[in-house]
Write an enzyme that holds these catalytic residues in place. Structure first.
Site, PDB file in Angstrom:
ATOM      1  N   GLU A   1      45.868  43.053  49.763  1.00 15.70           N
ATOM      2  CA  GLU A   1      45.941  42.397  48.515  1.00 15.70           C
ATOM      3  C   GLU A   1      47.389  41.836  48.559  1.00 15.70           C
ATOM      4  O   GLU A   1      48.552  42.444  48.700  1.00 15.70           O
ATOM      5  CB  GLU A   1      45.843  43.645  47.483  1.00 15.70           C
ATOM      6  CG  GLU A   1      46.251  43.102  45.984  1.00 15.70           C
ATOM      7  CD  GLU A   1      46.310  44.165  45.011  1.00 15.70           C
ATOM      8  OE1 GLU A   1      44.940  44.574  44.535  1.00 15.70           O
ATOM      9  OE2 GLU A   1      47.474  44.454  44.522  1.00 15.70           O
TER      10      GLU A   1
ATOM     11  N   ALA B   1      33.972  44.799  33.092  1.00 17.47           N
ATOM     12  CA  ALA B   1      33.910  43.973  34.145  1.00 17.47           C
ATOM     13  C   ALA B   1      32.567  43.808  34.616  1.00 17.47           C
ATOM     14  O   ALA B   1      32.318  42.765  34.979  1.00 17.47           O
ATOM     15  CB  ALA B   1      34.559  44.898  35.260  1.00 17.47           C
TER      16      ALA B   1
HETATM   17  P1  FAD Z   1      35.667  48.385  33.781  1.00 16.96           P
HETATM   18  O1  FAD Z   1      34.763  48.415  34.918  1.00 16.96           O
HETATM   19  O2  FAD Z   1      35.213  47.480  32.753  1.00 16.96           O
HETATM   20  O3  FAD Z   1      35.863  49.906  33.213  1.00 16.96           O
HETATM   21  C1  FAD Z   1      36.878  50.257  32.457  1.00 16.96           C
HETATM   22  C2  FAD Z   1      36.717  51.447  31.817  1.00 16.96           C
HETATM   23  O4  FAD Z   1      35.551  51.327  30.773  1.00 16.96           O
HETATM   24  C3  FAD Z   1      36.140  52.654  32.670  1.00 16.96           C
HETATM   25  O5  FAD Z   1      36.901  53.961  31.971  1.00 16.96           O
HETATM   26  C4  FAD Z   1      34.587  52.641  32.400  1.00 16.96           C
HETATM   27  O6  FAD Z   1      33.941  53.844  32.536  1.00 16.96           O
HETATM   28  C5  FAD Z   1      34.498  52.003  30.849  1.00 16.96           C
HETATM   29  N1  FAD Z   1      33.144  51.389  30.856  1.00 16.96           N
HETATM   30  C6  FAD Z   1      32.898  50.534  31.555  1.00 16.96           C
HETATM   31  N2  FAD Z   1      31.416  50.223  31.288  1.00 16.96           N
HETATM   32  C7  FAD Z   1      31.332  50.732  30.015  1.00 16.96           C
HETATM   33  C8  FAD Z   1      30.144  50.621  28.956  1.00 16.96           C
HETATM   34  N3  FAD Z   1      29.255  49.925  29.002  1.00 16.96           N
HETATM   35  N4  FAD Z   1      30.553  51.554  27.875  1.00 16.96           N
HETATM   36  C9  FAD Z   1      31.534  52.570  27.846  1.00 16.96           C
HETATM   37  N5  FAD Z   1      32.418  52.357  28.644  1.00 16.96           N
HETATM   38  C10 FAD Z   1      32.559  51.569  29.596  1.00 16.96           C
HETATM   39  N6  FAD Z   1      44.123  44.829  37.043  1.00 16.96           N
HETATM   40  C11 FAD Z   1      44.582  43.485  36.780  1.00 16.96           C
HETATM   41  O7  FAD Z   1      45.313  43.367  35.421  1.00 16.96           O
HETATM   42  N7  FAD Z   1      44.864  42.453  37.557  1.00 16.96           N
HETATM   43  C12 FAD Z   1      44.436  42.435  38.933  1.00 16.96           C
HETATM   44  O8  FAD Z   1      44.315  41.698  39.669  1.00 16.96           O
HETATM   45  C13 FAD Z   1      43.508  43.926  39.277  1.00 16.96           C
HETATM   46  N8  FAD Z   1      43.121  44.230  40.457  1.00 16.96           N
HETATM   47  C14 FAD Z   1      42.715  45.205  40.927  1.00 16.96           C
HETATM   48  C15 FAD Z   1      42.205  45.528  42.076  1.00 16.96           C
HETATM   49  C16 FAD Z   1      41.607  46.426  42.596  1.00 16.96           C
HETATM   50  C17 FAD Z   1      40.883  46.842  43.780  1.00 16.96           C
HETATM   51  C18 FAD Z   1      41.339  47.640  41.477  1.00 16.96           C
HETATM   52  C19 FAD Z   1      41.015  49.183  41.753  1.00 16.96           C
HETATM   53  C20 FAD Z   1      42.116  47.430  40.133  1.00 16.96           C
HETATM   54  C21 FAD Z   1      42.592  46.310  39.808  1.00 16.96           C
HETATM   55  N9  FAD Z   1      43.226  46.041  38.616  1.00 16.96           N
HETATM   56  C22 FAD Z   1      43.700  44.798  38.160  1.00 16.96           C
HETATM   57  C23 FAD Z   1      43.265  47.121  37.659  1.00 16.96           C
HETATM   58  C24 FAD Z   1      42.082  47.168  36.581  1.00 16.96           C
HETATM   59  O9  FAD Z   1      41.979  46.149  35.931  1.00 16.96           O
HETATM   60  C25 FAD Z   1      42.102  48.429  35.778  1.00 16.96           C
HETATM   61  O10 FAD Z   1      41.908  49.755  36.545  1.00 16.96           O
HETATM   62  C26 FAD Z   1      41.147  48.458  34.455  1.00 16.96           C
HETATM   63  O11 FAD Z   1      41.809  49.394  33.679  1.00 16.96           O
HETATM   64  C27 FAD Z   1      39.770  48.863  34.763  1.00 16.96           C
HETATM   65  O12 FAD Z   1      39.244  47.660  35.421  1.00 16.96           O
HETATM   66  P2  FAD Z   1      37.863  47.665  35.969  1.00 16.96           P
HETATM   67  O13 FAD Z   1      37.565  46.157  36.233  1.00 16.96           O
HETATM   68  O14 FAD Z   1      37.348  49.114  36.706  1.00 16.96           O
HETATM   69  O15 FAD Z   1      37.205  47.998  34.374  1.00 16.96           O
END
Ligand code: FAD
Length: 285
Positions: free
Chosen positions: A17, A122
């Protein structure tokens, strides 16, 4: 070019990354050194709310021009749906085939929350990307549960499984205990999801930074490791040496579990990652 899920299907991967750089000259050296390890793909972070919109795009297309396989991170937080469609269409026109679909977080040193976007989670971004083009779509996974879930691990696993079921693969948040990764993979399998989950490894090279990042991402920073590092806090070489040892040991344990690949959070620095890869015999000899 290549799609990451196809590359993963061919055997264990090595990937990195990177952040869109501020210091181009230093970054060129780091990138040259990391590219020498012939990574299978290289992912580029995105500042949620679009703070790095152009810089992420430019680095992704530079990597493509350099014959690397870039994975463009994209965050749905704080964006309108049409903005996300525009960004993904631009990548499609330029021949980028890989997107990591994320919700996004506020930057590390900011205090406030992000304004709401039109997509809440996401999983909705995965669907939007699929509707725009034939991309390989990855997602984030959280071995110790996402911090917003506040310990409700089973519910968090349910959502992770729903998300990964429509994506092609996941990359995990960094972690220090192999059992957290294994619990995640087993939890997904119990829910019928067996897509590749690539473990993310962060070689420690600064004590304060790793503690802050662990706290923000909900990663347990093992107390024994914290006190080992605290004891040498003012000796950067010794901190880095411990970080290399810890990352090497974690990677070896993961390799013994036949993980689909190793993804290194480089923080745009090469020395520790090069040392860990040398310890593991990864990269060209
Ligand atoms: P989601 O999958 O949307 O989940 C977020 C929260 O919402 C979780 O608690 C989940 O349980 C909950 N949730 C999901 N769906 C529902 C639903 N239907 N109802 C209720 N709750 C729900 N951040 C950045 O800003 N920029 C980056 O480039 C970046 N790169 C990353 C790369 C990796 C490999 C990782 C692991 C993380 C990265 N992050 C980045 C951090 C990431 O954006 C954060 O962890 C963020 O808080 C959650 O992202 P997610 O895509 O997992 O979210």
């Amino acid at each position: 070019m290549a799609k990451v899920h196809e590359v993963l299907a061919a055997g264990p991967t090595l990937s990195f990354e990177l952040w869109p750089p501020r210091d181009e000259q230093r970054f060129a050296r780091v990138l040259g050194e990391l590219a020498g390890l012939r990574p299978h793909f290289v992912s580029v972070t995105y500042g949620a709310a679009g703070s790095t919109r152009d810089r992420t795009h430019d680095l992704v297309t530079d990597l493509l021009a350099a014959s690397l396989v870039p994975v463009a991170h994209l965050c749905c937080a704080a964006h309108r749906r049409h903005e996300l469609v525009d960004l993904v269409e631009r990548y499609r026109r330029e021949g980028v085939e890989n997107i990591l679909a994320l919700r996004g977080d506020p930057p590390l040193n900011s205090s406030g929350a992000l304004p709401a976007g039109e997509l809440r989670y996401a999983v909705e971004l995965v669907e939007l990307v699929r509707a725009v083009g034939d991309f390989s779509v990855g997602v984030a996974a959280h071995p110790e549960g996402h911090p917003d879930s506040r310990g409700a691990l089973e519910a968090d696993l349910d959502r992770a499984a729903t998300k990964l079921a429509v994506a092609d693969y996941a990359i995990t948040q960094f972690f220090f205990r192999v059992e957290d990764y294994l619990r995640l993979v087993e939890g997904l399998a119990a829910r019928g999801v067996d897509k590749p989950v690539v473990p993310g490894i962060m070689p420690i090279d600064r004590v304060g930074q790793i503690a802050r990042m662990a706290e923000m991402s909900g990663t347990t920073f093992p107390p024994r490791l914290a006190s080992r590092l605290e004891a040498v806090r003012d000796d950067p070489d010794e901190v880095r040496r411990i970080g290399i040892d810890v990352a090497t040991e974690l990677a070896q344990k993961l390799q013994a579990e036949d993980v689909p690949g190793l993804h290194f959070y480089t923080m745009n620095r090469s020395a520790s990652v090069l040392a860990v890869c040398a310890n593991l015999g990864l990269g060209p000899t």
